[in-house]
Structure formats: structure tokens, C-alpha cells
Scaffold this motif. Structure first.
Motif, PDB file in Angstrom:
ATOM      1  N   UNK A   1       0.858  -1.175   0.000  1.00  0.00           N
ATOM      2  CA  UNK A   1       0.000   0.000   0.000  1.00  0.00           C
ATOM      3  C   UNK A   1       0.899   1.231   0.000  1.00  0.00           C
ATOM      4  N   UNK A   2       0.315   2.392  -0.253  1.00  0.00           N
ATOM      5  CA  UNK A   2       1.117   3.615  -0.223  1.00  0.00           C
ATOM      6  C   UNK A   2       1.623   3.927   1.185  1.00  0.00           C
ATOM      7  N   UNK A   3       1.013   3.307   2.183  1.00  0.00           N
ATOM      8  CA  UNK A   3       1.468   3.491   3.565  1.00  0.00           C
ATOM      9  C   UNK A   3       2.579   2.506   3.921  1.00  0.00           C
ATOM     10  N   UNK A   4       2.931   1.601   2.999  1.00  0.00           N
ATOM     11  CA  UNK A   4       4.017   0.665   3.223  1.00  0.00           C
ATOM     12  C   UNK A   4       3.605  -0.696   3.727  1.00  0.00           C
ATOM     13  N   UNK A   5       2.315  -0.983   3.787  1.00  0.00           N
ATOM     14  CA  UNK A   5       1.864  -2.287   4.245  1.00  0.00           C
ATOM     15  C   UNK A   5       2.021  -3.322   3.124  1.00  0.00           C
ATOM     16  N   UNK A   6       2.724  -4.420   3.383  1.00  0.00           N
ATOM     17  CA  UNK A   6       2.906  -5.436   2.323  1.00  0.00           C
ATOM     18  C   UNK A   6       1.605  -6.159   2.013  1.00  0.00           C
ATOM     19  N   UNK A   7       1.346  -6.341   0.716  1.00  0.00           N
ATOM     20  CA  UNK A   7       0.118  -7.003   0.274  1.00  0.00           C
ATOM     21  C   UNK A   7       0.382  -8.348  -0.390  1.00  0.00           C
ATOM     22  N   UNK A   8       1.626  -8.588  -0.811  1.00  0.00           N
ATOM     23  CA  UNK A   8       1.928  -9.863  -1.454  1.00  0.00           C
ATOM     24  C   UNK A   8       3.096  -9.727  -2.406  1.00  0.00           C
ATOM     25  N   UNK A   9       3.403 -10.811  -3.095  1.00  0.00           N
ATOM     26  CA  UNK A   9       4.489 -10.813  -4.065  1.00  0.00           C
ATOM     27  C   UNK A   9       4.110 -11.678  -5.249  1.00  0.00           C
ATOM     28  N   UNK A  10       4.796 -11.447  -6.356  1.00  0.00           N
ATOM     29  CA  UNK A  10       4.495 -12.135  -7.612  1.00  0.00           C
ATOM     30  C   UNK A  10       5.795 -12.510  -8.304  1.00  0.00           C
ATOM     31  N   UNK A  11       5.906 -13.762  -8.744  1.00  0.00           N
ATOM     32  CA  UNK A  11       7.053 -14.169  -9.551  1.00  0.00           C
ATOM     33  C   UNK A  11       6.957 -13.536 -10.929  1.00  0.00           C
ATOM     34  N   UNK A  12       8.047 -12.940 -11.394  1.00  0.00           N
ATOM     35  CA  UNK A  12       8.056 -12.270 -12.692  1.00  0.00           C
ATOM     36  C   UNK A  12       8.776 -13.073 -13.765  1.00  0.00           C
ATOM     37  N   UNK A  13      10.007 -13.471 -13.509  1.00  0.00           N
ATOM     38  CA  UNK A  13      10.786 -14.121 -14.560  1.00  0.00           C
ATOM     39  C   UNK A  13      12.022 -14.782 -13.981  1.00  0.00           C
ATOM     40  N   UNK A  14      12.480 -15.832 -14.670  1.00  0.00           N
ATOM     41  CA  UNK A  14      13.777 -16.440 -14.403  1.00  0.00           C
ATOM     42  C   UNK A  14      14.706 -16.055 -15.548  1.00  0.00           C
ATOM     43  N   UNK A  15      15.885 -15.545 -15.220  1.00  0.00           N
ATOM     44  CA  UNK A  15      16.822 -15.058 -16.232  1.00  0.00           C
ATOM     45  C   UNK A  15      18.068 -15.932 -16.270  1.00  0.00           C
ATOM     46  N   UNK A  16      18.530 -16.210 -17.497  1.00  0.00           N
ATOM     47  CA  UNK A  16      19.750 -16.970 -17.719  1.00  0.00           C
ATOM     48  C   UNK A  16      20.478 -16.307 -18.886  1.00  0.00           C
ATOM     49  N   UNK A  17      21.732 -15.936 -18.703  1.00  0.00           N
ATOM     50  CA  UNK A  17      22.455 -15.233 -19.759  1.00  0.00           C
ATOM     51  C   UNK A  17      23.937 -15.570 -19.710  1.00  0.00           C
ATOM     52  N   UNK A  18      24.557 -15.596 -20.887  1.00  0.00           N
ATOM     53  CA  UNK A  18      26.003 -15.726 -20.966  1.00  0.00           C
ATOM     54  C   UNK A  18      26.632 -14.358 -20.726  1.00  0.00           C
ATOM     55  N   UNK A  19      27.724 -14.343 -19.983  1.00  0.00           N
ATOM     56  CA  UNK A  19      28.394 -13.092 -19.638  1.00  0.00           C
ATOM     57  C   UNK A  19      29.400 -12.727 -20.723  1.00  0.00           C
ATOM     58  N   UNK A  20      29.363 -11.473 -21.167  1.00  0.00           N
ATOM     59  CA  UNK A  20      30.279 -11.004 -22.205  1.00  0.00           C
ATOM     60  C   UNK A  20      31.469 -10.252 -21.610  1.00  0.00           C
ATOM     61  N   UNK A  21      31.732 -10.485 -20.343  1.00  0.00           N
ATOM     62  CA  UNK A  21      32.891  -9.904 -19.682  1.00  0.00           C
ATOM     63  C   UNK A  21      33.326 -10.898 -18.612  1.00  0.00           C
ATOM     64  N   UNK A  22      34.567 -10.742 -18.146  1.00  0.00           N
ATOM     65  CA  UNK A  22      35.072 -11.646 -17.124  1.00  0.00           C
ATOM     66  C   UNK A  22      34.517 -11.246 -15.767  1.00  0.00           C
ATOM     67  N   UNK A  23      33.928 -12.173 -15.019  1.00  0.00           N
ATOM     68  CA  UNK A  23      33.415 -11.831 -13.696  1.00  0.00           C
ATOM     69  C   UNK A  23      34.538 -11.663 -12.681  1.00  0.00           C
ATOM     70  N   UNK A  24      34.266 -10.934 -11.634  1.00  0.00           N
ATOM     71  CA  UNK A  24      35.155 -10.816 -10.483  1.00  0.00           C
ATOM     72  C   UNK A  24      36.501 -10.195 -10.820  1.00  0.00           C
ATOM     73  N   UNK A  25      36.520  -9.242 -11.777  1.00  0.00           N
ATOM     74  CA  UNK A  25      37.740  -8.511 -12.053  1.00  0.00           C
ATOM     75  C   UNK A  25      37.997  -7.502 -10.948  1.00  0.00           C
ATOM     76  N   UNK A  26      39.272  -7.153 -10.750  1.00  0.00           N
ATOM     77  CA  UNK A  26      39.615  -6.171  -9.732  1.00  0.00           C
ATOM     78  C   UNK A  26      39.152  -4.774 -10.106  1.00  0.00           C
ATOM     79  N   UNK A  27      39.087  -3.902  -9.118  1.00  0.00           N
ATOM     80  CA  UNK A  27      38.650  -2.540  -9.327  1.00  0.00           C
ATOM     81  C   UNK A  27      39.574  -1.840 -10.321  1.00  0.00           C
ATOM     82  N   UNK A  28      39.003  -1.201 -11.320  1.00  0.00           N
ATOM     83  CA  UNK A  28      39.776  -0.442 -12.288  1.00  0.00           C
ATOM     84  C   UNK A  28      40.212  -1.245 -13.485  1.00  0.00           C
ATOM     85  N   UNK A  29      40.028  -2.575 -13.457  1.00  0.00           N
ATOM     86  CA  UNK A  29      40.399  -3.374 -14.615  1.00  0.00           C
ATOM     87  C   UNK A  29      39.389  -3.170 -15.737  1.00  0.00           C
ATOM     88  N   UNK A  30      39.847  -3.328 -16.960  1.00  0.00           N
ATOM     89  CA  UNK A  30      38.988  -3.129 -18.123  1.00  0.00           C
ATOM     90  C   UNK A  30      38.192  -4.390 -18.411  1.00  0.00           C
TER      91      UNK A  30
END
Length: 280
Positions: free
Chosen positions: A245-274
Motif C-alpha cells: 500500500x502507499x502506507x508501506x503495508x505489504x500485500x503480497x508478491x508475484x514471480x516475474x521471470x527467471x533469467x539466464x544469460x552468458x556473460x560477455x565480460x570476465x566476472x570478479x575482475x579487480x577494481x579499475x580493470x577493463x
């Protein structure tokens, strides 16, 4: 080994691809002629009085090995497509088809060559970049009571999470004509889609004939990255919509989608790496 999520790219001959494209395109054109579905078609310049959802996304990204001219062309493509969608009204019982309303992107209509992601490869094609618009509309729609009747997930995760403001997998890819985004109005109110290409951002709004009754939040669960036996990394999650509700009372939840994708970059690279395909 079996690929349950359909992520592994399957090589097909040019003839088979052309035949498949023709078959599914013909089925889509027949579907658009179906007498049992009322498609939204009427547009008006005056905005409906109540704001339901609003979002904006940056127009330009620096992509490695991709000339910026294609990014500027994308902005032009977005202007042309928004000109076909801006102001459209979605009356109770009507369905909005992204591609039926926009039509086939052609050079004669003012579209230019933009970036297209096809089977994990970045290329250029007429009308490239329109996925940014379908992504925006889908994300806004998740914050309304409208029903998503067709949405296609992205098969590739293109960008790392730096600067990401939405959960992974919260977009909707599009490819003419059968890779559509379709929304149905199952409420008693009239909704209106407003779109605008600004100087830096693509702006969107869902407006309504009455005030919103609920507040929506989209969250992800079960997020994981994993190595695949044929090489590379994949990313997975599930999206849910929480209703309050607009007052913040939870009313329920709904499943939307399951996502699966191939990554086009290397995961877990260090900060600042390209990252492959992306430049900060």
C-alpha cells in the motif's frame, strides 16, 4: 551434455536461419490480424492526469571496439521509434504490441545503422539500439498493474554492474517482428505511455486516468554466476515483484521471470580493470 537454460549458441546454416525467420515472421503477422485481440492504436498529445511510473536511462555508452557513430545513430533511432509510441493510450482490455505500433525499422523511415547484439556478437544494422526503449518500457511496466503477455529475456549480459541501478535481467530484448514486447491492460483505467529523447537520457512515463492504488518494488533472488562446461561464464537469477500500500503495508508478491544469460565480460575482475566490451 544437456543445456537446460538454452544458453549454448547453436550453429545453423544461413538457409535454415532465413527459413526460420520467414516462418516466425509470417506467424507474427497472422497473430497481429487476430480478431480476438484489441490492439492499442490511438494516440493523444495531452497527457493523462496521474503519474504511475517514471524512468530514464543514459543515451550514450562507450563500447570497446564499437565506433561512437553507432551510439549517435541509436539516438536517432530512438527518436523515430518514440515518435510512433509517445502518447499511445492503452484502454481496458487492449494490448500494446511494441513492434506492431513501431513497424519494421527501415532507412526510408529515418532509421540508421546502430549496434545489434546477435548470438553474442556485436554488429551493426538498421534500427540498432531499440532494445534500450523496450528495456525502459518493460521496467516501467513492472511498476504498474499492467500485464506483460510477451517478453524476451536477453541471452547475454553485456555490461558489468558498475553503475547498474536495476537488477540483472530486468530488461526486454526485441527483434522484429516476432521478438515482441506486449502489454495488456486488465484494469478499469486508461493508461498512457509518454516517451521523450532528451539531451542525455531517454525518458519514459506511464500515466493513468486515476491515481495509483499500490506501490511496487522489483527484487532479485537466487543470483549466481557459474562456469559452463563448454567455456565462459553464465549468470542467473529470479525476479519478483513486491506489492505494498502507499502506507508501506505489504500485500503480497508475484514471480516475474527467471533469467539466464552468458556473460560477455570476465566476472570478479579487480577494481579499475577493463572489462571486455565495456569501457568505464
Amino acid at each position: 551434455m544437456h543445456d537446460p537454460n538454452g544458453l549454448r549458441t547453436v550453429s545453423r546454416s544461413r538457409l535454415r536461419r532465413c527459413c526460420g525467420q520467414a516462418y516466425y515472421s509470417f506467424r507474427r503477422y497472422l497473430f497481429w490480424l487476430s480478431p480476438g485481440i484489441r490492439f492499442a492504436a490511438f494516440r493523444q498529445t495531452e497527457s493523462l492526469p496521474f503519474l504511475y511510473a517514471r524512468h530514464q536511462t543514459p543515451l550514450l555508452r562507450r563500447l570497446r571496439d564499437v565506433e561512437m557513430i553507432y551510439q549517435y545513430n541509436k539516438v536517432q533511432n530512438l527518436r523515430v521509434a518514440c515518435g510512433r509510441l509517445d502518447g499511445i493510450l492503452l484502454h481496458p482490455g487492449e494490448t500494446l504490441s511494441y513492434w506492431k505500433q513501431i513497424g519494421r525499422p527501415t532507412y526510408a523511415k529515418g532509421y540508421l545503422d546502430g549496434v545489434i547484439l546477435r548470438s553474442g556478437e556485436v554488429t551493426a544494422g538498421c534500427g540498432g539500439g531499440l532494445c534500450q526503449l523496450s528495456n525502459l518500457i518493460y521496467w516501467m511496466t513492472l511498476h504498474t498493474p499492467l500485464t506483460v503477455t510477451e517478453r524476451h529475456r536477453h541471452g547475454y549480459d553485456v555490461f558489468p554492474d558498475a553503475g547498474r541501478t536495476q537488477p540483472f535481467g530486468s530488461g526486454a530484448t526485441c527483434f522484429y517482428p516476432h521478438g515482441d514486447l506486449m502489454l495488456r491492460n486488465d484494469t478499469q483505467d486508461i493508461f498512457q505511455l509518454r516517451l521523450r529523447v532528451g539531451e542525455r537520457f531517454l525518458h519514459g512515463e506511464w500515466r493513468c486516468s486515476s491515481q495509483s492504488r499500490f506501490r511496487y518494488e522489483v527484487v532479485e533472488r537466487g543470483h549466481r554466476m557459474q562456469g559452463e562446461w563448454w567455456g565462459g561464464y553464465s549468470r542467473h537469477n529470479e525476479l519478483y515483484r513486491l506489492v505494498y500500500t502507499h502506507e508501506g503495508e505489504p500485500l503480497g508478491e508475484e514471480f516475474l521471470a527467471a533469467n539466464h544469460a552468458m556473460m560477455m565480460y570476465e566476472p570478479l575482475l579487480g577494481e579499475g580493470e577493463t572489462h571486455a566490451g565495456y569501457v568505464k
